[in-house]
Design a protein around this motif. Sequence first.
Motif, PDB file in Angstrom:
ATOM      1  N   UNK A  49       0.837  -1.208   0.000  1.00  0.00           N
ATOM      2  CA  UNK A  49       0.000   0.000   0.000  1.00  0.00           C
ATOM      3  C   UNK A  49       0.868   1.252   0.000  1.00  0.00           C
ATOM      4  N   UNK A  50       1.946   1.228   0.779  1.00  0.00           N
ATOM      5  CA  UNK A  50       2.856   2.376   0.804  1.00  0.00           C
ATOM      6  C   UNK A  50       3.468   2.651  -0.554  1.00  0.00           C
ATOM      7  N   UNK A  51       3.751   1.592  -1.302  1.00  0.00           N
ATOM      8  CA  UNK A  51       4.347   1.770  -2.622  1.00  0.00           C
ATOM      9  C   UNK A  51       3.352   2.169  -3.683  1.00  0.00           C
ATOM     10  N   UNK A  52       2.274   1.395  -3.807  1.00  0.00           N
ATOM     11  CA  UNK A  52       1.336   1.607  -4.908  1.00  0.00           C
ATOM     12  C   UNK A  52       0.362   2.758  -4.633  1.00  0.00           C
ATOM     13  N   UNK A  53      -0.299   2.722  -3.489  1.00  0.00           N
ATOM     14  CA  UNK A  53      -1.346   3.713  -3.195  1.00  0.00           C
ATOM     15  C   UNK A  53      -0.742   5.064  -2.827  1.00  0.00           C
ATOM     16  N   UNK A  54       0.090   5.072  -1.777  1.00  0.00           N
ATOM     17  CA  UNK A  54       0.682   6.347  -1.353  1.00  0.00           C
ATOM     18  C   UNK A  54       1.635   6.872  -2.426  1.00  0.00           C
ATOM     19  N   UNK A  55       2.360   5.963  -3.081  1.00  0.00           N
ATOM     20  CA  UNK A  55       3.250   6.373  -4.164  1.00  0.00           C
ATOM     21  C   UNK A  55       2.507   7.084  -5.280  1.00  0.00           C
ATOM     22  N   UNK A  56       1.285   6.626  -5.568  1.00  0.00           N
ATOM     23  CA  UNK A  56       0.480   7.250  -6.627  1.00  0.00           C
ATOM     24  C   UNK A  56      -0.080   8.594  -6.187  1.00  0.00           C
ATOM     25  N   UNK A  57      -0.506   8.697  -4.920  1.00  0.00           N
ATOM     26  CA  UNK A  57      -1.160   9.916  -4.433  1.00  0.00           C
ATOM     27  C   UNK A  57      -0.166  11.008  -4.049  1.00  0.00           C
ATOM     28  N   UNK A  58       1.020  10.611  -3.603  1.00  0.00           N
ATOM     29  CA  UNK A  58       2.019  11.590  -3.163  1.00  0.00           C
ATOM     30  C   UNK A  58       2.611  12.329  -4.353  1.00  0.00           C
ATOM     31  N   UNK A  59       3.084  13.569  -4.108  1.00  0.00           N
ATOM     32  CA  UNK A  59       3.813  14.261  -5.178  1.00  0.00           C
ATOM     33  C   UNK A  59       5.299  14.349  -4.864  1.00  0.00           C
ATOM     34  N   UNK A  60       5.756  13.507  -3.910  1.00  0.00           N
ATOM     35  CA  UNK A  60       7.195  13.377  -3.671  1.00  0.00           C
ATOM     36  C   UNK A  60       7.745  12.322  -4.622  1.00  0.00           C
ATOM     37  N   UNK A  61       8.813  12.663  -5.310  1.00  0.00           N
ATOM     38  CA  UNK A  61       9.368  11.740  -6.306  1.00  0.00           C
ATOM     39  C   UNK A  61      10.505  10.882  -5.754  1.00  0.00           C
ATOM     40  N   UNK A  62      10.913  11.106  -4.518  1.00  0.00           N
ATOM     41  CA  UNK A  62      12.022  10.366  -3.951  1.00  0.00           C
ATOM     42  C   UNK A  62      11.594   9.510  -2.756  1.00  0.00           C
ATOM     43  N   UNK A  63      10.700  10.023  -1.914  1.00  0.00           N
ATOM     44  CA  UNK A  63      10.339   9.296  -0.692  1.00  0.00           C
ATOM     45  C   UNK A  63       9.563   8.025  -1.028  1.00  0.00           C
ATOM     46  N   UNK A  64       9.777   7.019  -0.185  1.00  0.00           N
ATOM     47  CA  UNK A  64       9.082   5.736  -0.320  1.00  0.00           C
ATOM     48  C   UNK A  64       8.454   5.409   1.026  1.00  0.00           C
ATOM     49  N   UNK A  65       7.194   5.000   1.010  1.00  0.00           N
ATOM     50  CA  UNK A  65       6.467   4.741   2.249  1.00  0.00           C
ATOM     51  C   UNK A  65       6.321   3.249   2.503  1.00  0.00           C
ATOM     52  N   UNK A  66       6.169   2.910   3.781  1.00  0.00           N
ATOM     53  CA  UNK A  66       5.989   1.525   4.187  1.00  0.00           C
ATOM     54  C   UNK A  66       5.912   1.448   5.698  1.00  0.00           C
ATOM     55  N   UNK A  67       5.920   0.232   6.265  1.00  0.00           N
ATOM     56  CA  UNK A  67       5.913   0.100   7.724  1.00  0.00           C
ATOM     57  C   UNK A  67       7.187   0.701   8.301  1.00  0.00           C
ATOM     58  N   UNK A  68       7.056   1.423   9.413  1.00  0.00           N
ATOM     59  CA  UNK A  68       8.189   2.167   9.958  1.00  0.00           C
ATOM     60  C   UNK A  68       8.718   1.516  11.229  1.00  0.00           C
ATOM     61  N   UNK A  69      10.041   1.354  11.307  1.00  0.00           N
ATOM     62  CA  UNK A  69      10.660   0.788  12.500  1.00  0.00           C
ATOM     63  C   UNK A  69      10.450   1.677  13.711  1.00  0.00           C
ATOM     64  N   UNK A  70      10.295   2.992  13.483  1.00  0.00           N
ATOM     65  CA  UNK A  70      10.103   3.918  14.588  1.00  0.00           C
ATOM     66  C   UNK A  70       8.799   3.710  15.327  1.00  0.00           C
ATOM     67  N   UNK A  71       7.872   2.933  14.727  1.00  0.00           N
ATOM     68  CA  UNK A  71       6.576   2.676  15.359  1.00  0.00           C
ATOM     69  C   UNK A  71       6.510   1.315  16.042  1.00  0.00           C
ATOM     70  N   UNK A  72       7.624   0.574  16.033  1.00  0.00           N
ATOM     71  CA  UNK A  72       7.611  -0.789  16.580  1.00  0.00           C
ATOM     72  C   UNK A  72       7.136  -0.813  18.030  1.00  0.00           C
TER      73      UNK A  72
END
Length: 532
Positions: A49-72
């Motif tokens: 979802x972070x890659x396909x959905x957020x990647x499509x909706x975001x206008x950042x061309x470098x950042x990549x979203x996914x599960x975050x270790x900081x939330x463990x």
Amino acid sequence: MTKKTNVFGSLKADVPSGLVVFLVALPLCLGIALASGAPPLSGIIAGVIGGIIIGSLSNSHISVSGPAAGLISIVLTAVATLGSFEAFLLAVCLAGAIQLILGFIKAGSISNYFPSNVIEGMLAGIGLIIIINQLEHAVGYDKGNEGDESLLRHDGGNFFSDIPELISRFEGGAVIISLVSLAILIMWDKVPALKRLKVLPGALVAVAAGIVINQVFISTGSHLALESTHLVTLPVATSFGDIQSFMVMPDFSAISNPQVWVVAGTIAVVASIETLLCIEASDRMDVQKRYTDTNNELRAQGIGNILSGLVGGLPITSVVVRSSANANAGAKTKMSAIIHGSLLLICVLAIPVVLNKIPLATLAAVLLLVGYKLANPAKLKHFWDKGKYQFIPFIATLVAVVATDLLKGVALGMVISIIFVLRGNLKRAYNFRKEEYKDGDIIHIDLAQEVSFLNKAAIKSTLNDLPENSEVVIDASDTEYIAHDVLDLIQEFRDIKAMEMNIKVKLVGFKDAYELENTDASNVFVEHKIKE
């Protein structure tokens, strides 16, 4: 706003970079899920979802979203508090809704106030953490700590207390694979001919080499062969029913539980701050220097988290590790993030058996190089050369991120930066040195373009040091804004203290909007600007 970019116009760069990010994200998605006490597939779902959905909706061309270790740690605590993973998924959905609201009320603008030295310190700290944690996997010491972004373990130990046991648990095969993988990655980064092979990224070659080497060890019966505990572990589905059985849905009946809303608010705030920090860092890594609409990013993250919670995924943020790998691999547009998410989905469904042959050691080598680029010693020298006001927040953020966690480290860096700003405002521009003053001199105080409450202490100190029987000109000709409490301070000085000390005060350039009324006192007057 980001520049308009054709996402299909740079596929030669985005396809290989998306592949690299996929290779980096795969073990992280699994490791973070396991470290969070969640089903392994929940990490993969969040990555897709972070890659396909957020990647499509975001206008950042470098950042990549996914599960975050900081939330463990938040996920671990929340699941235990709420009593079930299903109730936690509802909190993830609600957190996404809160992020959506934050995006619409334009809360993303807070990212503009993160100093560059704090951002760079955060990146260097994360790079050092990556190196520390991945060294274990590089030598075959796979205890299940993948994705932990803190030097202090959840079990109370730390990397240094693990050293004696780590040495005794070296796996020869893992060491060989990681060294060969590192050699391949370094060659691909240094040899011009290999560097130009964008269609064949070094990470892919390193992973392929790692699989081949271990298969040779297995086929020859060598003691160097790695067991399954040292390899990627994905659930293998033999039918559509298996896929459904792996997925978990949220428990909507828990919506009346106040703790669900507390967890949702916590996730929304922490995930939003981590996302904004990563977006700021990603924009700095973008060679084309495009700027991301942070409010749009919060909305995209909100939609992503709502969907992730609905289908059994972990909470999602923009992630520095994936983003830096994306930038280093030469990504040009957000198509790289979308490709990485698509590869996660396709490979998990189609070839999990092949992926389960990948040694963690070769993936550790990929991450070790990412960590080194983030924590490059040249950064230390760069900020050292810029002086203590740049270096101290940088090094404090770096150390605190490694010793505690990302948010605490950034918070410390921000506090130190604010202290330096306050100190700078106290000393800057308004200091008056009595030893430089001679009888008959006219003292000029030129106000800055914007005079806020931060300047009040400096101006107050300067006015207090003015000698008796002197003449002072306070010039606001270039000033567009003056805080009301500073105006009150100047007015009180003019009307009371200046008269007591026989100081002639001349106010120049103060606009009528400042509401500084003229006084009848003969030794105080206001000189208005002549309007043409």
